[in-house]
Design a protein around this motif. Structure first.
Motif, PDB file in Angstrom:
ATOM      1  N   LYS A  48       0.866  -1.177   0.000  1.00  0.00           N
ATOM      2  CA  LYS A  48       0.000   0.000   0.000  1.00  0.00           C
ATOM      3  C   LYS A  48       0.899   1.222   0.000  1.00  0.00           C
ATOM      4  CE  LYS A  48      -0.863   0.971   4.912  1.00  0.00           C
ATOM      5  NZ  LYS A  48      -0.816   2.405   4.943  1.00  0.00           N
ATOM      6  N   GLU A  49       0.335   2.326  -0.450  1.00  0.00           N
ATOM      7  CA  GLU A  49       1.053   3.589  -0.384  1.00  0.00           C
ATOM      8  C   GLU A  49       0.500   4.378   0.779  1.00  0.00           C
ATOM      9  OE1 GLU A  49       1.556   5.905  -3.909  1.00  0.00           O
ATOM     10  OE2 GLU A  49       1.770   4.123  -5.159  1.00  0.00           O
ATOM     11  N   ASN A  50       1.395   4.900   1.600  1.00  0.00           N
ATOM     12  CA  ASN A  50       0.982   5.719   2.720  1.00  0.00           C
ATOM     13  C   ASN A  50       0.409   7.018   2.165  1.00  0.00           C
ATOM     14  OD1 ASN A  50       1.083   7.742   4.821  1.00  0.00           O
ATOM     15  ND2 ASN A  50       2.335   6.301   5.986  1.00  0.00           N
TER      16      ASN A  50
ATOM     17  N   VAL B 172      -4.745  -1.938  10.066  1.00  0.00           N
ATOM     18  CA  VAL B 172      -4.702  -1.474   8.677  1.00  0.00           C
ATOM     19  C   VAL B 172      -6.089  -1.680   8.079  1.00  0.00           C
ATOM     20  CG1 VAL B 172      -3.684  -1.846   6.393  1.00  0.00           C
ATOM     21  CG2 VAL B 172      -2.275  -2.101   8.434  1.00  0.00           C
TER      22      VAL B 172
ATOM     23  N   ARG C  97      -0.212   9.853   3.527  1.00  0.00           N
ATOM     24  CA  ARG C  97       0.436  11.080   4.006  1.00  0.00           C
ATOM     25  C   ARG C  97       1.798  11.297   3.382  1.00  0.00           C
ATOM     26  NH1 ARG C  97       1.411  10.613   9.617  1.00  0.00           N
ATOM     27  NH2 ARG C  97       0.889   8.437   9.418  1.00  0.00           N
ATOM     28  N   THR C  98       2.585  10.226   3.274  1.00  0.00           N
ATOM     29  CA  THR C  98       3.969  10.373   2.813  1.00  0.00           C
ATOM     30  C   THR C  98       4.173   9.944   1.362  1.00  0.00           C
ATOM     31  OG1 THR C  98       4.593   8.155   3.526  1.00  0.00           O
ATOM     32  CG2 THR C  98       4.812   9.935   5.153  1.00  0.00           C
TER      33      THR C  98
ATOM     34  N   GLU D  86       4.651   0.796   1.330  1.00  0.00           N
ATOM     35  CA  GLU D  86       4.759  -0.001   2.539  1.00  0.00           C
ATOM     36  C   GLU D  86       4.366  -1.444   2.237  1.00  0.00           C
ATOM     37  OE1 GLU D  86       3.648   3.432   5.795  1.00  0.00           O
ATOM     38  OE2 GLU D  86       2.017   2.219   4.968  1.00  0.00           O
TER      39      GLU D  86
ATOM     40  N   VAL E 154       3.467  -3.351   9.379  1.00  0.00           N
ATOM     41  CA  VAL E 154       3.608  -2.425   8.255  1.00  0.00           C
ATOM     42  C   VAL E 154       5.077  -2.049   8.169  1.00  0.00           C
ATOM     43  CG1 VAL E 154       2.898  -0.216   7.299  1.00  0.00           C
ATOM     44  CG2 VAL E 154       1.261  -1.583   8.612  1.00  0.00           C
TER      45      VAL E 154
ATOM     46  N   PRO F 162       7.595   0.098   6.114  1.00  0.00           N
ATOM     47  CA  PRO F 162       7.899   1.097   5.089  1.00  0.00           C
ATOM     48  C   PRO F 162       9.193   0.718   4.370  1.00  0.00           C
ATOM     49  CG  PRO F 162       7.394   2.150   7.195  1.00  0.00           C
ATOM     50  CD  PRO F 162       7.561   0.680   7.452  1.00  0.00           C
TER      51      PRO F 162
END
Length: 104
Positions: free
Chosen positions: A34-36, A69, A38-39, A43, A80, A82
């Protein structure tokens, strides 16, 4: 990395094995990316149900902790990882995670 640095190579083996099982859609029982939001960082999400007890304890010992999640309408508890954080275990891990994410 957490308290037990000597477990780093075992954590590496667990994470790389889970990269081989990764799905490209969110799933409650298999690892996925998944893509965070916020950032924007990629991940690797490893649900607890995809790990045996030893694997869970090793990942906890090297400093990862399970987090909730969102998966569809529900929530799954998962580790998770990153991509950038993998450097603590092995400097090659972020590259490996991103390579698997890009499908190359």
């Amino acid at each position: 990395m957490g308290e037990y640095k000597h477990l780093g190579p075992l954590a590496w083996e667990i994470i790389t094995a889970k990269l081989g099982e990764v799905l490209f859609v969110k799933n409650r029982t298999k690892p996925f990316f998944k893509e965070n939001p916020r950032t924007g960082e990629v991940e690797l999400v490893i649900p607890l149900g995809s790990l045996n007890r030893l694997e869970r304890e090793v990942l906890k010992a090297v400093g990862y902790s399970p987090k909730p999640v969102r998966v569809g309408d529900g929530v799954v508890i998962a580790f998770v990882i990153p991509a950038k954080e993998g450097i603590a275990i092995d400097p090659r891990l972020p590259e490996l995670i991103l390579k698997a994410y890009r499908g190359s």
